[in-house]
Write an enzyme that holds these catalytic residues in place. Structure first.
Site, short mmCIF file in Angstrom:
data_model
loop_
_atom_site.label_atom_id
_atom_site.label_comp_id
_atom_site.label_asym_id
_atom_site.label_seq_id
_atom_site.Cartn_x
_atom_site.Cartn_y
_atom_site.Cartn_z
N ASP A 74 0.86 -1.17 0.00
CA ASP A 74 0.00 0.00 0.00
C ASP A 74 0.91 1.24 0.00
OD1 ASP A 74 -2.18 1.64 -0.05
OD2 ASP A 74 -3.19 0.75 1.66
C1 BGC Z 1 -5.12 3.19 0.38
C2 BGC Z 1 -5.42 2.16 -0.67
C3 BGC Z 1 -5.34 2.78 -2.04
C4 BGC Z 1 -3.99 3.42 -2.21
C5 BGC Z 1 -3.78 4.03 -3.58
C6 BGC Z 1 -3.87 3.99 0.09
O1 BGC Z 1 -3.75 5.06 0.95
O2 BGC Z 1 -5.00 2.54 1.63
O3 BGC Z 1 -6.68 1.60 -0.44
O4 BGC Z 1 -5.59 1.80 -3.01
O5 BGC Z 1 -3.84 4.43 -1.25
O6 BGC Z 1 -4.52 5.17 -3.76
#
Ligand code: BGC
Length: 738
Positions: free
Chosen positions: A285
């Site tokens: 993530d």
């Molecule tokens: C979130 C994810 C997301 C990613 C990309 C993160 O902060 O936890 O769910 O897919 O950002 O935007």
């Protein structure tokens, strides 16, 4: 009309693993091996690097110069960039200006729609309508791929019993069975039959694992639970999506048993690869790799990257740890060449499966983008689906409204197009929302509407109360739209209090004092404490954040053009003190059964029962259930029995009922929940119509992780419950012999 139809419902092969799709079976494109032989260390590392563009902000860091990184072959994947035109521009750089011309992979958070926005995912799950959920993902993929995207960060498979956590809005609620069906349906919707089809996109199973169980509901907080609980209640929806063919998985931010998921080889290797046979690639993530330094798990960012890749993390989202340090680590032998090659191979094979080596521009067509975006068909579906997701929590008869009577519509949220879209709204835009709730009600009611804001969702400004009361005074009914600002849900939006914010409830009390019937429409993304509001509202309709067509969908339900049939996929507590509260709780050694008893498992100040149980949801008609008839009193081994009920529409209008089946294993080698959802069927009934619903109960519905952690069933006595909500069921007993 008296008619009896029979609907037979078979058990679903969830944990056994349904047939995976063709795409996951042939991830060994010969072009990939040839490429690997030609790639330098820098080029290999580049394929494991994912940077955000500056188009959307979805995390704490931004990076200048990503275009130069692409040009240098040092960044093979981009997220938060879209439109056919812009992705083509970036793709041309990768294809024409880098030595090997390896196409970029474009990712984006297409969570509940891309341009046409559907209800937030918690709302979607309340439809219990798998075909519609799958269709919403298919439409999202059509729109997103036409805008140049290949990869969505969805489905979000995090089971959650924690309403304080803002991200409960992004998931499918509390139940592993329903959650698994939904994550598989979404995966099928995104990926279709063939990933190379330009209208399908790569799904990403997130956030692996157990991100939905942060302590105290605070986002990113510590997660800890027994392996048994993890496997039984948290892992199934991720596995169902992997089994449905999802070819990417995103690790979660949280730690589990002291090890951040980002470098957790128990999760990423033992479970995901060895047990589940996952063939795609794993992505971190957003800055998840670097965050292991703050977790106290890695000494510095270089160390964090080394730990991550060695634990099975293939791609680094936004940390730049692989970008900065991986090459040297491979040279020094801290990361083996085999590990590096394996990760690159997985990424390149997925690019090949998407067809990017055949035509890197197949997703970048402005004509297609114009044709596929916000079509009349997509919007019509979004309107029907949004209405399907709404849950009628209570109703004393104020709903449905009669067209023609004068209605006071009150509340800032009634006039907000923006809030209809919810958080994580993809590329959804307010300008695409044709009507707010008040506009839609006005249109449906021939203009006979008086609107007053009353108050905002937050703050304590009561200056609008007088106008709201005046509007109520000259109307025959009130529709009060209250809830949470949509940015109060989603990521980094935890709350310690789950009441309706601001002075909205006070306004409700004041309006109730006028004696005018009130229907409350709720816009929110988490279970709220509605214990007080229920006493003042004649009806409460949970509309979630219903999306682009949400205004019309709310009006459709309020006027009875659509009879609501949604059922809660998550328990609504009486207050925050009851949390966590969910329907698969255990009995304890001292269950509360005697009203005056002291030493039983109870609260002194509230009942044990929630305000609205899992599976709850009313209709404008009434459904009557017969007792359960079992085909046999027992079965053994691979056999099965059938449990049957008749459901009658005893009211005046047609409606859809979700008939739910729960099971309890009375004695186990480990204790079992008092009720566990194991099947359901949706039945549409005309007034007076009766339908027989028949469920097959077989061993797969009785299996669990036994004391020795093996998966299987145990001989003994069981109960089966069938009804229209987890707290409104008929019951029968049967025996099973292994
Ligand atoms: C979130 C994810 C997301 C990613 C990309 C993160 O902060 O936890 O769910 O897919 O950002 O935007």
């Amino acid at each position: 009309m008296k008619q009896s139809l029979i609907l037979a419902v078979a058990a679903c092969c969830l944990l056994a693993g349904c047939a995976a799709q063709s795409t996951s079976d042939n991830l060994n494109d010969p072009r990939v091996e040839k490429l690997l032989k030609r790639m330098t260390l820098d080029e290999k590392v580049g394929q494991l690097v994912l940077f955000t563009s500056d188009w959307s902000v979805t995390g704490p860091t931004m990076r200048q110069g990503y275009i130069d990184d692409i040009r240098a072959g040092r960044c093979g994947n981009i997220f938060n960039a879209y439109t056919a035109e812009y992705t083509r521009k970036l793709q041309e750089i990768a294809v024409n200006e880098t030595r090997l011309g390896i196409p970029l992979l474009f990712g984006y958070d297409v969570i509940h729609g891309f341009r046409t926005i559907f209800p937030i995912n918690l709302g979607m799950s309340a439809s219990w309508n798998l075909a519609a959920i799958e269709e919403s993902a298919r439409i999202a993929a059509r729109e997103a791929t036409a805008a140049g995207l290949h990869w969505t960060y969805s489905p979000m498979c995090d089971i959650c019993v924690e309403p304080r956590w803002g991200r409960i809005s992004e998931g499918a609620g509390e139940d592993p069975y329903l959650g698994s069906l939904i994550s598989a349906a979404m995966t099928r919707g995104y990926q279709g039959e063939d990933l190379a089809d330009p209208a399908t996109m790569l799904a990403c199973v997130k956030h692996f694992a157990a991100y939905g169980a942060p302590q105290a509901g605070r986002d990113y907080n510590t997660v800890d639970m027994s392996e048994r609980w993890l496997r039984e209640f948290y892992l199934p929806p991720y596995k169902a999506a992997v089994d449905a063919g999802a070819l990417s998985v995103m690790a979660s931010f949280n730690e589990l048993d002291g090890v951040p998921a980002t470098a957790n080889s128990f999760l990423l290797k033992d479970i995901l690869r060895d047990e589940w046979g996952f063939k795609g690639f794993v992505v971190s993530d957003y800055t998840g790799i670097n965050e292991m330094v703050k977790h106290g798990y890695a000494a510095d960012e270089a160390d964090a990257g080394r730990l991550a890749i060695n634990a099975g993390m293939d791609m680094d989202m936004q940390s730049a740890s692989y970008f900065n340090y991986l090459k040297e680590q491979v040279k020094k032998g801290e990361v083996s060449r085999k590990t590096l090659d394996e990760a690159v191979r997985r990424v390149l094979n997925v690019k090949a499966a998407l067809g990017l080596f055949d035509d890197p521009y197949k997703y970048c067509s402005p004509e297609l983008e114009a044709r596929e975006t916000l079509t009349a068909e997509h919007k019509a579906f979004a309107r029907r689906f949004a209405a399907d997701c709404m849950v009628l929590l209570s109703n004393d008869g104020v709903l449905p409204l009669r067209k023609g009577e004068r209605i006071a519509v009150i509340g800032a949220l009634a006039d907000s197009k923006d809030d209809l879209l919810g958080s994580w709204r993809g590329a959804g835009e307010v300008q695409s929302v044709p009507a707010s709730i008040v506009e839609a009600i006005r249109e449906a009611n021939g203009g006979n509407v008086i609107y007053a804001e009353g108050c905002k969702e937050t703050g304590n400004d009561r200056s609008g109360f007088a106008k709201a009361l005046a509007a109520a005074a000259v109307s025959s009914k009130i529709v009060l739209v209250i809830g949470e600002d949509c940015q109060w849900t989603g990521e980094a939006a935890s709350r310690s209090d789950i009441h309706i914010p601001g002075v909205q409830s006070e306004l409700l009390r004041k309006l109730a004092a006028t004696g005018k019937p009130i229907a409350v429409v709720l816009l929110n993304g988490r279970p709220l404490d509605l214990s007080e509001e229920i006493n003042y509202a004649g009806a409460m309709l949970e509309a979630w954040y219903p999306g682009t067509m949400g205004g019309f969908a709310v009006a459709d339900v309020l006027f009875g053009d659509v009879n609501p049939g949604g059922k809660l996929s998550v328990t609504f507590p009486r207050n925050i003190g009851q949390v966590p509260i969910y329907h698969y709780a255990k009995n304890t050694g001292r269950p509360y059964v005697h009203p005056a008893a002291k030493y039983e498992s109870r609260y002194l100040d509230v009942p044990n029962e929630p305000l609205f149980a899992f599976g709850h949801g009313l209709s404008y008609t009434r459904f009557e259930y017969s007792d359960i008839t079992l085909s046999e009193a027992s079965f053994a081994g691979d056999g099965a029995i059938e449990a049957e009920v008749s459901v009658r529409n005893a009211g005046e209008v047609a409606g859809t009922e979700t008939v739910q089946l729960y099971i309890r294993d009375l004695v186990g080698s480990v204790t079992r929940p008092v009720k566990q959802l194991k099947g359901y069927a949706k039945v549409y009934l005309e007034p007076g119509q009766t339908q027989t619903v028949r469920f097959t109960i077989d061993r797969s519905m009785l299996e669990f992780y036994r004391q020795d952690m093996s998966w299987g069933a145990e001989s003994g006595d069981f109960k089966v419950f069938i009804g229209g909500a987890s707290d409104k069921v008929r019951e029968a007993s049967f025996r099973y012999e292994e």
